[in-house]
Design an enzyme around this catalytic site. Structure first.
Site, PDB file in Angstrom:
ATOM      1  N   ASN A  12      13.621 -35.996  30.818  1.00 31.13           N
ATOM      2  CA  ASN A  12      14.820 -35.483  30.154  1.00 31.13           C
ATOM      3  C   ASN A  12      14.893 -33.992  30.473  1.00 31.13           C
ATOM      4  O   ASN A  12      14.114 -33.211  29.936  1.00 31.13           O
ATOM      5  CB  ASN A  12      14.700 -35.725  28.639  1.00 31.13           C
ATOM      6  CG  ASN A  12      15.823 -35.066  27.859  1.00 31.13           C
ATOM      7  OD1 ASN A  12      16.795 -34.589  28.443  1.00 31.13           O
ATOM      8  ND2 ASN A  12      15.697 -35.035  26.545  1.00 31.13           N
ATOM      9  N   LYS A  14      17.141 -31.967  29.724  1.00 34.18           N
ATOM     10  CA  LYS A  14      17.850 -31.192  28.689  1.00 34.18           C
ATOM     11  C   LYS A  14      18.839 -30.246  29.382  1.00 34.18           C
ATOM     12  O   LYS A  14      19.427 -30.624  30.381  1.00 34.18           O
ATOM     13  CB  LYS A  14      16.849 -30.469  27.784  1.00 34.18           C
ATOM     14  CG  LYS A  14      15.796 -31.443  27.234  1.00 34.18           C
ATOM     15  CD  LYS A  14      14.898 -30.851  26.190  1.00 34.18           C
ATOM     16  CE  LYS A  14      13.897 -31.916  25.737  1.00 34.18           C
ATOM     17  NZ  LYS A  14      13.035 -31.436  24.656  1.00 34.18           N
ATOM     18  N   HIS A 100      18.699 -38.177  20.384  1.00 38.40           N
ATOM     19  CA  HIS A 100      17.594 -37.226  20.557  1.00 38.40           C
ATOM     20  C   HIS A 100      17.580 -36.275  19.352  1.00 38.40           C
ATOM     21  O   HIS A 100      18.641 -35.903  18.844  1.00 38.40           O
ATOM     22  CB  HIS A 100      17.765 -36.448  21.860  1.00 38.40           C
ATOM     23  CG  HIS A 100      16.533 -35.675  22.223  1.00 38.40           C
ATOM     24  ND1 HIS A 100      16.216 -34.484  21.608  1.00 38.40           N
ATOM     25  CD2 HIS A 100      15.530 -35.942  23.090  1.00 38.40           C
ATOM     26  CE1 HIS A 100      15.058 -34.045  22.109  1.00 38.40           C
ATOM     27  NE2 HIS A 100      14.623 -34.911  23.000  1.00 38.40           N
ATOM     28  N   GLU A 102      17.178 -33.226  19.132  1.00 39.60           N
ATOM     29  CA  GLU A 102      17.938 -31.988  19.329  1.00 39.60           C
ATOM     30  C   GLU A 102      19.421 -32.216  19.060  1.00 39.60           C
ATOM     31  O   GLU A 102      20.123 -31.333  18.569  1.00 39.60           O
ATOM     32  CB  GLU A 102      17.701 -31.461  20.756  1.00 39.60           C
ATOM     33  CG  GLU A 102      16.306 -30.841  20.858  1.00 39.60           C
ATOM     34  CD  GLU A 102      15.679 -30.918  22.225  1.00 39.60           C
ATOM     35  OE1 GLU A 102      16.381 -31.178  23.212  1.00 39.60           O
ATOM     36  OE2 GLU A 102      14.446 -30.725  22.300  1.00 39.60           O
ATOM     37  N   GLU A 170       9.555 -39.790  19.312  1.00 38.46           N
ATOM     38  CA  GLU A 170       9.342 -38.371  19.607  1.00 38.46           C
ATOM     39  C   GLU A 170       9.187 -37.597  18.295  1.00 38.46           C
ATOM     40  O   GLU A 170      10.197 -37.244  17.664  1.00 38.46           O
ATOM     41  CB  GLU A 170      10.536 -37.803  20.378  1.00 38.46           C
ATOM     42  CG  GLU A 170      10.782 -38.463  21.720  1.00 38.46           C
ATOM     43  CD  GLU A 170      11.508 -37.527  22.676  1.00 38.46           C
ATOM     44  OE1 GLU A 170      10.992 -37.317  23.777  1.00 38.46           O
ATOM     45  OE2 GLU A 170      12.574 -36.981  22.309  1.00 38.46           O
ATOM     46  N   GLY A 176       8.238 -29.748  22.764  1.00 34.18           N
ATOM     47  CA  GLY A 176       8.246 -28.374  23.272  1.00 34.18           C
ATOM     48  C   GLY A 176       7.229 -27.464  22.618  1.00 34.18           C
ATOM     49  O   GLY A 176       7.260 -26.251  22.828  1.00 34.18           O
ATOM     50  N   SER A 215       5.684 -33.092  24.267  1.00 33.23           N
ATOM     51  CA  SER A 215       4.586 -32.356  24.922  1.00 33.23           C
ATOM     52  C   SER A 215       3.689 -33.226  25.793  1.00 33.23           C
ATOM     53  O   SER A 215       2.475 -33.007  25.859  1.00 33.23           O
ATOM     54  CB  SER A 215       3.757 -31.589  23.887  1.00 33.23           C
ATOM     55  OG  SER A 215       4.549 -30.582  23.280  1.00 33.23           O
TER      56      SER A 215
END
Ligand code: 13P
Length: 253
Positions: A12, A14, A100, A102, A170, A176, A215
């Site tokens: 991904n 992003k 996701h 985010e 996730e 991250g 990660s």
């Protein structure tokens, strides 16, 4: 015995990547994959939408599929800035990520909205990668299994099958951050997801792939991908270059 699902290693990107660098990295990865005799997994890159035509051309004839990072629930209409699942399919995508964390955080996406997006993906013939995962506070309160269970219940449409749906676990705090759950924690959550999928979707739920994301790096991919019910990975930062992504893909290649 149910057939083991074919693992999926998905990148991904992003909001990262431009035409020139994206093409270079994707081609470099494709070249590595071309050298694998019998590939044991599916490999996917989900670039920013403007790069889809660029990567489609660059990866033609390769073993790398392309996918979207989000889609609108409607097929067409007055939704400035949005992209439909049909448009992604038309651009050569086979997959689309929905829900996701985010997007749940930045755009207030609810389980209900995520489910509508997954339904749109299915309508367009795409496989939806439906993301779930707890925040750090929820984990501290030991609510992980409850939170993930509720997200699955709300985000997966009734028509989900092993072919049209992938679940990505996730943990928000692992994305991250360089932090990852222990292999034991991943095993516990993936086992819980599996049993919920089987309860609701029967044999289809047994065959649905459950990815781990957050990660994932060259140094931990071997351990994470060896955990029971981990059928692949959804990789962010380490998917941006062939140098970083290849060692992760290679674990399952
Ligand atoms: P990182 O691999 O950068 O932690 O991102 C994970 C992720 O959010 C993939 O969707």
């Amino acid at each position: 015995m149910a057939k083991q699902p074919r693992p999926l290693i998905a990148g991904n990107w992003k909001m990262n990547g431009l035409a020139r660098s994206g093409t270079r990295e994707a081609r470099a990865l494709a070249k590595r994959l071309a050298g694998v005799k019998r590939l044991g997994c599916e490999v996917l890159i989900c670039p920013p939408a403007p790069l889809l035509p660029v990567l489609r051309a660059a990866l033609k004839g390769s073993r790398i599929a392309i996918g979207g990072q989000d889609c609108h629930a409607a097929a067409t209409g007055a939704h400035t800035g949005d992209v439909s699942a049909e448009m992604l399919a038309d651009a050569g995508c086979r997959y689309v990520i929905v829900g996701h964390s985010e997007r749940r955080a930045d755009h207030g996406e609810t389980d209900r909205r995520v489910r509508a997006k997954a339904e749109a993906a299915h309508r367009a013939g795409l496989t939806a990668i439906v993301c779930v995962g707890e925040t750090a506070a929820q984990r501290r309160r030991r609510e992980t299994l409850k939170v993930v269970g509720a997200q699955l219940r709300g985000s997966l449409p009734a028509g989900a099958t092993a072919g049209n749906t992938v679940v990505a676990y996730e943990p928000v705090w692992a994305i991250g951050s360089g932090l990852t759950p222990t292999a034991g924690d991943v095993a516990e959550v993936h086992a819980s997801i599996r049993s919920r999928l089987v309860r609701r979707f029967k044999a289809e739920g047994r065959g649905m792939r459950i990815l781990y994301g957050g990660s994932v790096k060259a140094g931990n991919a071997g351990e994470l991908l060896a955990v029971a019910n981990v059928d692949g990975a959804l990789v962010g930062g380490a998917s941006l270059t062939a140098k970083d992504f290849w060692p992760i893909v290679r674990v399952r290649a």
